[in-house]
Design an enzyme around this catalytic site. Structure first.
Site, short mmCIF file in Angstrom:
data_model
loop_
_atom_site.label_atom_id
_atom_site.label_comp_id
_atom_site.label_asym_id
_atom_site.label_seq_id
_atom_site.Cartn_x
_atom_site.Cartn_y
_atom_site.Cartn_z
N PHE A 11 0.84 -1.21 0.00
CA PHE A 11 0.00 0.00 0.00
C PHE A 11 0.87 1.27 0.00
O PHE A 11 0.76 2.12 -0.90
CB PHE A 11 -0.92 -0.08 1.22
N LEU A 76 10.57 -1.07 3.27
CA LEU A 76 9.15 -1.12 3.65
C LEU A 76 8.61 -2.52 3.83
O LEU A 76 7.45 -2.69 4.20
CB LEU A 76 8.30 -0.43 2.57
N TYR A 163 4.74 -8.39 16.70
CA TYR A 163 5.08 -7.44 15.64
C TYR A 163 5.82 -6.24 16.21
O TYR A 163 6.90 -5.86 15.75
CB TYR A 163 3.78 -7.01 14.97
N TYR A 312 -4.67 -11.70 21.78
CA TYR A 312 -4.81 -10.34 21.26
C TYR A 312 -4.94 -9.37 22.42
O TYR A 312 -5.57 -9.66 23.42
CB TYR A 312 -6.06 -10.23 20.37
N ARG A 318 -3.39 6.15 20.22
CA ARG A 318 -2.12 6.54 19.59
C ARG A 318 -2.23 7.99 19.15
O ARG A 318 -2.73 8.28 18.06
CB ARG A 318 -1.86 5.70 18.34
N1 UDP Z 1 -11.05 -3.24 14.54
C1 UDP Z 1 -12.45 -3.31 14.58
N2 UDP Z 1 -13.10 -3.97 13.58
C2 UDP Z 1 -12.45 -4.56 12.53
C3 UDP Z 1 -11.03 -4.47 12.48
C4 UDP Z 1 -10.37 -3.80 13.51
O1 UDP Z 1 -13.09 -2.78 15.51
O2 UDP Z 1 -13.12 -5.12 11.66
C5 UDP Z 1 -10.33 -2.48 15.59
C6 UDP Z 1 -9.12 -3.16 16.23
O3 UDP Z 1 -9.50 -3.99 17.31
C7 UDP Z 1 -8.32 -1.95 16.70
C8 UDP Z 1 -8.58 -0.91 15.61
O4 UDP Z 1 -9.78 -1.32 14.95
O5 UDP Z 1 -8.84 -1.44 17.91
C9 UDP Z 1 -7.47 -0.75 14.57
O6 UDP Z 1 -7.13 -1.99 14.06
P1 UDP Z 1 -6.23 -2.20 12.77
O7 UDP Z 1 -6.35 -3.64 12.37
O8 UDP Z 1 -6.55 -1.21 11.70
O9 UDP Z 1 -4.71 -1.98 13.19
P2 UDP Z 1 -3.93 -1.30 14.40
O10 UDP Z 1 -4.26 0.16 14.38
O11 UDP Z 1 -4.40 -1.97 15.68
O12 UDP Z 1 -2.52 -1.58 14.10
#
Ligand code: UDP
Length: 356
Positions: A11, A76, A163, A312, A318
């Site tokens: 991306f 990247l 990660y 998880y 953030r």
């Molecule tokens: N999340 C959600 N529904 C989804 C996918 C993710 O509520 O279908 C939430 C996830 O639990 C987190 C936030 O969205 O709180 C951001 O998740 P993402 O996978 O985009 O990556 P992150 O910011 O955690 O690296």
């Protein structure tokens, strides 16, 4: 100027290539096993594309040659989908640490300038989350600052942190190479970059669980509920991929000022909870399609255990300090949440929604 870009078909890599290849006097060597997102660039005379992944059986010698041939290396290549961190922790660590490290070692040994992509996730959770919230607390307890903030991760059994830990180790290796052998580097900590070509739409383009925005967009396009993990209380700060590429260009254009720093690349004005994001995505579909039915698109709550499985743990918030980025790079993000959602949803609506 010659630039090696690993992960050029991802991306961010695809948007970086769009911008770099529009410049005079730039040539690119790009590595990626996948070229779908850059198919429009493959015939460009300034691009040499290697359809190859780092860590392949014979890749190291070719990689060394390519690093030697370039002035800059943009690293990247990564696995960056949270759904894989706890379910495929070994692979996540292997790809993000061991396969990525040779790029850093080569840049250090051969004296090439390195722009290394890390993650805002190295900050982990905020201090405030352990104190019970953000009300009346000193912003220093949740504001992420590259110079001063601690990096706080959960227990080892919560493999979500595989990660962040791998990425943190790489940052420390980059920094140690700088300190001990003079590697010239910039480390990028991206804060939730959004834009067209992000990940993939599950159930439409591929199968799996990508990051939150493609999950939400795909749910709306497929007519299934948007799923909010643990009520959607987690907060993220959303950044347009175009603002992010502006920052990379600022680094490239002024190496004397930009190198040997760690950068938060994010837009502190675009902070939302995931619940607010789900509502904003529904409203964006209304604007883009002109159809009011999308305002009522169903949203359901799911537990993180059901959605991601055991191990998880979420980052609560953030939000970043970008004063150093403003001063050092003369960069600040300009795209607001509504406009970047409009652009991204419109892109997918044109591809998959307009005829449904
Ligand atoms: N999340 C959600 N529904 C989804 C996918 C993710 O509520 O279908 C939430 C996830 O639990 C987190 C936030 O969205 O709180 C951001 O998740 P993402 O996978 O985009 O990556 P992150 O910011 O955690 O690296």
């Amino acid at each position: 100027m010659k630039i090696l870009v690993t992960g050029c078909g991802g991306f961010i890599g695809s948007h970086l290539l769009d911008r770099l290849l529009a410049r005079e006097g730039v040539s690119i060597i790009g590595w990626d096993p996948d070229c779908k997102r850059i198919s429009h660039l493959l015939d460009h005379p300034a691009l040499s594309f290697r359809q190859e992944r780092l860590g392949g059986p014979e890749s190291l010698a070719r990689l060394e040659q390519d690093v030697a041939d370039c002035d800059w290396v943009f690293n990247l290549s990564a696995i960056c989908h949270p759904s894989r961190y706890n379910t495929e922790a070994l692979r996540t660590i292997h790809v993000n640490l061991f396969e990525a490290y040779p790029v850093i070692e080569l840049a250090a040994r051969l004296g090439r300038k390195l722009v290394h992509f890390s993650t805002s996730e190295v900050y982990g959770k905020t201090i405030a989350s352990y104190l019970g919230g953000y009300d009346d607390v000193d912003p220093a307890l949740y504001m992420m600052n590259a110079e001063n903030s601690p990096l706080i991760m959960g227990p080892v059994r919560n493999q979500r942190w595989s990660y962040a830990c791998a990425k943190q180790m790489l940052e420390r290796l980059v920094y140690a190479h700088h300190h001990e052998s003079g590697l010239q580097f910039a480390i990028i900590r991206p804060f939730n970059f959004f834009g067209p070509r992000m990940d993939y739409l599950p159930g439409i383009e591929s199968e799996g669980v990508p990051r939150v925005l493609p999950m939400f967009i795909s749910a709306v396009l497929r007519g299934i509920p948007i799923q909010l993990v643990d009520g959607g209380h987690a907060r993220r700060t959303i950044t347009s991929v175009h603002d992010a590429i502006d920052a990379l260009m600022a680094i490239l254009d002024q190496p004397q000022r930009s190198l040997n720093h760690i950068y938060n690349i994010g837009n502190p004005r675009n902070e939302v909870s995931m619940r607010e994001l789900a509502e904003a995505v529904r409203q964006t579909f209304v604007r883009v399609s002109g159809e009011t039915r999308f305002a009522r698109h169903p949203i359901e709550i799911v537990s993180s255990m059901d959605f991601y499985g055991p191990g998880y743990e979420d980052c609560d918030r953030r939000i970043m300090d970008i004063s150093a980025e403003r001063n050092q790079l003369g960069w600040s993000p300009s795209r607001e949440l509504e406009s970047l959602l409009d652009e991204t949803v419109a892109y997918y609506w044109r591809l998959y929604g307009a005829s449904s």
